[in-house]
Structures are given as C-alpha cells and as structure tokens.
Design an enzyme around this catalytic site. Structure first.
Site, mmCIF file in Angstrom:
data_model
loop_
_atom_site.group_PDB
_atom_site.id
_atom_site.type_symbol
_atom_site.label_atom_id
_atom_site.label_comp_id
_atom_site.label_asym_id
_atom_site.label_seq_id
_atom_site.Cartn_x
_atom_site.Cartn_y
_atom_site.Cartn_z
ATOM 1 N N LYS A 31 80.172 33.757 -37.937
ATOM 2 C CA LYS A 31 80.823 32.977 -36.909
ATOM 3 C C LYS A 31 82.150 33.614 -36.524
ATOM 4 O O LYS A 31 82.733 33.303 -35.503
ATOM 5 C CB LYS A 31 81.114 31.554 -37.439
ATOM 6 N N GLY A 32 82.627 34.506 -37.384
ATOM 7 C CA GLY A 32 83.996 35.011 -37.256
ATOM 8 C C GLY A 32 84.342 35.683 -35.939
ATOM 9 O O GLY A 32 85.481 35.628 -35.490
ATOM 10 N N GLU A 54 82.679 42.652 -33.974
ATOM 11 C CA GLU A 54 82.994 42.129 -35.319
ATOM 12 C C GLU A 54 84.423 41.600 -35.359
ATOM 13 O O GLU A 54 85.290 42.067 -34.619
ATOM 14 C CB GLU A 54 82.870 43.259 -36.349
ATOM 15 N N ASP A 55 84.663 40.655 -36.258
ATOM 16 C CA ASP A 55 86.021 40.151 -36.451
ATOM 17 C C ASP A 55 86.839 41.115 -37.306
ATOM 18 O O ASP A 55 87.944 41.507 -36.963
ATOM 19 C CB ASP A 55 85.998 38.748 -37.085
ATOM 20 N N ASP A 66 86.073 45.171 -43.690
ATOM 21 C CA ASP A 66 86.831 45.243 -44.939
ATOM 22 C C ASP A 66 86.205 46.348 -45.804
ATOM 23 O O ASP A 66 86.597 47.508 -45.719
ATOM 24 C CB ASP A 66 86.789 43.859 -45.588
ATOM 25 N N LYS A 87 90.544 46.739 -42.252
ATOM 26 C CA LYS A 87 91.336 46.794 -43.494
ATOM 27 C C LYS A 87 90.852 47.994 -44.285
ATOM 28 O O LYS A 87 89.973 47.863 -45.122
ATOM 29 C CB LYS A 87 91.040 45.535 -44.317
ATOM 30 N N PHE A 115 94.386 38.765 -47.080
ATOM 31 C CA PHE A 115 93.365 37.830 -46.625
ATOM 32 C C PHE A 115 93.886 37.142 -45.378
ATOM 33 O O PHE A 115 94.861 36.401 -45.427
ATOM 34 C CB PHE A 115 93.006 36.809 -47.705
ATOM 35 N N VAL A 116 93.234 37.428 -44.255
ATOM 36 C CA VAL A 116 93.730 36.909 -42.984
ATOM 37 C C VAL A 116 92.871 35.757 -42.477
ATOM 38 O O VAL A 116 91.690 35.649 -42.807
ATOM 39 C CB VAL A 116 93.836 38.024 -41.915
ATOM 40 N N ASP A 161 88.037 32.400 -40.986
ATOM 41 C CA ASP A 161 88.198 31.097 -41.628
ATOM 42 C C ASP A 161 88.905 31.177 -42.972
ATOM 43 O O ASP A 161 88.954 32.225 -43.611
ATOM 44 C CB ASP A 161 86.825 30.460 -41.859
ATOM 45 N N ARG A 169 89.588 28.545 -37.957
ATOM 46 C CA ARG A 169 89.097 29.569 -37.033
ATOM 47 C C ARG A 169 89.737 29.403 -35.662
ATOM 48 O O ARG A 169 89.766 30.324 -34.862
ATOM 49 C CB ARG A 169 87.572 29.458 -36.870
HETATM 50 P P1 5GP Z 1 82.943 43.611 -45.419
HETATM 51 O O1 5GP Z 1 81.464 43.590 -45.621
HETATM 52 O O2 5GP Z 1 83.401 44.693 -44.488
HETATM 53 O O3 5GP Z 1 83.668 43.676 -46.748
HETATM 54 O O4 5GP Z 1 83.382 42.202 -44.888
HETATM 55 C C1 5GP Z 1 83.081 41.755 -43.614
HETATM 56 C C2 5GP Z 1 83.163 40.260 -43.509
HETATM 57 O O5 5GP Z 1 83.922 39.665 -44.575
HETATM 58 C C3 5GP Z 1 83.881 39.866 -42.246
HETATM 59 O O6 5GP Z 1 82.991 39.799 -41.150
HETATM 60 C C4 5GP Z 1 84.493 38.529 -42.622
HETATM 61 O O7 5GP Z 1 83.546 37.509 -42.405
HETATM 62 C C5 5GP Z 1 84.760 38.644 -44.096
HETATM 63 N N1 5GP Z 1 86.176 39.022 -44.352
HETATM 64 C C6 5GP Z 1 86.657 40.225 -44.754
HETATM 65 N N2 5GP Z 1 87.988 40.201 -44.889
HETATM 66 C C7 5GP Z 1 88.379 38.944 -44.549
HETATM 67 C C8 5GP Z 1 89.656 38.293 -44.457
HETATM 68 O O8 5GP Z 1 90.737 38.847 -44.717
HETATM 69 N N3 5GP Z 1 89.640 36.990 -44.048
HETATM 70 C C9 5GP Z 1 88.497 36.317 -43.747
HETATM 71 N N4 5GP Z 1 88.616 35.058 -43.350
HETATM 72 N N5 5GP Z 1 87.288 36.904 -43.812
HETATM 73 C C10 5GP Z 1 87.224 38.200 -44.210
#
Ligand code: 5GP
Length: 175
Positions: free
Chosen positions: A43-44, A99-100, A103, A131, A152-153, A159, A165
């Site tokens: 949903k992000g 994508e939001d 990470d 990140k 953590f944002v 969310d 959100r």
């Molecule tokens: P990744 O697979 O790249 O580690 O993570 C991607 C997903 O993790 C993002 O689409 C998001 O939903 C969640 N995520 C990663 N970092 C953060 C953060 O700092 N805050 C929040 N709310 N969600 C995050």
C-alpha cells in the site's frame, strides 16, 4: 495529527512535491510515444503514485499489486509474496514500477524477477526513497526521489503499525 508528535520531519511537503514534479517531467520526457504502465506496489506507494502520475504529462495506464513485506514489524523478513496480482498482462508494455522505499532490495528483486518472465517491452523502477545502507540485493533504480540514511520513516504512504500513511511529509521515528 494526533500521535504524530513522536515523529520528526525528515522531508517536508514542499520538498517532496518539488522533487516529484522533477521526476514526473523526466519520466514524461523518457516515455514519450511509449505504452507506459505505472505499476503501484500497495500500500506504501499509493500516495506517491497519486502525486507522481499527475506530474507525468502523458497518456498512461495504472495497475496495482500487493506484496507482503514487513507486517507490523520494523525489520524485513526477506520473505516476499504476491498477495494481490496485476489485473492485466504486461507483455509488450513499458512498465515502470512505482515504489515507496527500497531498503534491502529484497522486495524489488523478487518483483522484477517475477515481472521479467511476463515479457514487458521495458521494465524500470521509480522509488521515492532509497536507504542504501541495508542493501542486500543490488537492483537498478532508474528514478530515485531521495537517498536517505538508515532510519525508520513514516508518512506519505509509509506506515507505522498501519497508520500515519496520510501524513503529507516524510517523518522518522525518534526513538
Ligand atoms: P526491502 O525489501 O527493500 O527491504 O523493503 C521494502 C519494503 O519494506 C518497502 O516497500 C516498505 O514497505 C518497507 N520498508 C522499508 N523501510 C521502511 C521504513 O523505513 N518505513 C516503513 N514504514 N516501511 C519500510
């Protein structure tokens, strides 16, 4: 907003919107004459998609897909599942994944692998935030709004335990 005092502002609304306008203009230039489909990762990314799409002055399609990621925890599990798939085939189309935040890169890596076998004509990624400090999979990011530190944002689609959100800015949890 009630409860939002625990967050500090990282990227304020004006800066977000200015950068999104730049990204939209760049995307419009790059995709002129193409068959653009914006794929929103729920949903992000929904808030970002909503503003970004209105800054892309081209006829375009949108589709949505939901992935399991963090649950209500604040660390990635590395296990990704499609919980809601696209409604239309993407074969032969110019797909831009919206994508939001990227990470570890695990979520996006999984998604791009899954999309490649559907044979889009092109496949690119636009993420609002990156990140890089936690990278576990290197995925090419074609459009990046902001590179941020390891925090953590929340807000602007992201969310905290499924809430906040709808904050119009990006904040971070001040632990
Ligand atoms: P990744 O697979 O790249 O580690 O993570 C991607 C997903 O993790 C993002 O689409 C998001 O939903 C969640 N995520 C990663 N970092 C953060 C953060 O700092 N805050 C929040 N709310 N969600 C995050």
């Amino acid at each position: 907003m009630e409860g939002a005092e625990r967050f500090r502002v990282l990227i304020e609304e004006g800066r977000l919107q200015a950068r999104i306008a730049e990204l939209g203009a760049q995307i419009a230039e790059d995709y002129r004459g193409k068959d653009l489909v914006l794929v929103c990762v729920l949903k992000g990314a929904v808030v970002f998609l909503s503003d970004l799409s209105r800054r892309i002055d081209l006829p375009l399609a949108m589709d949505f897909l939901a992935l399991s990621s963090y649950g209500d925890r604040t660390e990635t599990s590395g296990v990704v599942q499609i919980t809601q798939d696209l409604t239309r085939p993407i074969e032969g189309r110019d797909v831009l994944v919206v994508e939001d935040i990227v990470d570890t890169g695990l979520t996006l890596d999984f998604l791009l692998e899954n999309f490649r076998v559907r044979h889009p004509r092109s496949l690119r990624v636009c993420t609002l935030l990156h990140k890089p400090s936690h990278t576990r999979r290197h995925v090419p990011l074609d459009y990046v709004g902001f590179v941020i530190e390891d925090r953590f944002v929340v807000g602007y689609g992201l969310d905290y335990e499924q809430k906040y959100r709808n904050l119009p800015y990006i904040g971070f949890l001040d632990r």
